[in-house]
Enzyme design. Sequence first.
Site, short mmCIF file in Angstrom:
data_model
loop_
_atom_site.label_atom_id
_atom_site.label_comp_id
_atom_site.label_asym_id
_atom_site.label_seq_id
_atom_site.Cartn_x
_atom_site.Cartn_y
_atom_site.Cartn_z
CE1 TYR A 97 -2.19 -4.46 10.83
CE2 TYR A 97 -4.48 -5.17 10.83
CZ TYR A 97 -3.43 -4.50 10.21
OH TYR A 97 -3.62 -3.87 9.01
CG LEU A 133 -1.87 1.18 1.38
CD1 LEU A 133 -2.81 1.30 0.19
CD2 LEU A 133 -2.67 1.05 2.67
CE LYS A 139 -2.95 -1.15 11.06
NZ LYS A 139 -2.05 -0.14 10.46
CG ASN A 164 1.12 2.28 4.47
OD1 ASN A 164 -0.03 1.89 4.60
ND2 ASN A 164 2.04 1.59 3.81
CG ASP A 198 12.66 2.15 13.85
OD1 ASP A 198 11.44 2.21 13.61
OD2 ASP A 198 13.13 1.49 14.81
#
Length: 197
Positions: free
Chosen positions: A170, A18, A174, A99, A72
Site C-alpha cells: 500500500y 470515501l 500510494k 479512488n 475493472d
Amino acid sequence: MNELDGKVAIVTGAGRGLGRVEALDLASHGARVVVSDLGVSAEGAGRDESAGQSVVEEIQAMGGEAVAHFGDVADWQDSKAMIQTALDTFGDLNILVCNAGFCRDRMVFTMSEEEFDSVIRVHLKGHICGMRHASEYWRTKGKSEGKVYGRIVSTASEDAIFASTGQPNYASDKAGIIALTNSAAQGIAKYGVTGNT
C-alpha cells in the site's frame, strides 16, 4: 445554480467509503456522475454490484443524474469503457476521481507475491488506466476547442511518506500515485487540465 452544473464526473471505487462520499458530494454540487465500482470487498474478494447501484439511486433520489459502471479500473479496456460511459451517457467528461482500491496488509517478510501485485494493480494501475483514457479525450478536445475543463483527483495516503509497517504494498502504490499524478498534471496542463493528489 450549483458550482458543478453541467459538469460530468467519474468516481472510481464509488460504491463505498470515501468514493461514495465523493460521488454524493459531486452530485450535490450539480455534477452528473458515473459511479464506477467493481463491487469487491475491502480485501478485494467477491463481486457485488448492489453497492454501486445503491449510490446511483441515492444520487437520483436527491435529484441528480448518475449511471453505474461495473468494470475493472485496472483493466485497460474496462477503463476505456468507463470513460466512454461518461461520454455516451452525458456527452462529456470533466472530472476523474481515482479512488478505487483495497488493502492486503502483511509484514514484508510474510507478504506473498499476489498480495503485493494485487494491491499495486488496483491502486497504481487503476489510476493510470483512467488517467490515460481521460487525458486522451481532453487532449483531443483541447486541440480542437482550446482549453478544456478537466480535473484529475487522485487518492493517496500519508503511508506514501510514513510507510506503515504492515503495508509495504500500500505504501508503495500510494507513493507511485503521487509521482504518477504529478507527471500527468505536467503533461496535460496546457490543455486546461489539472491533476491533484
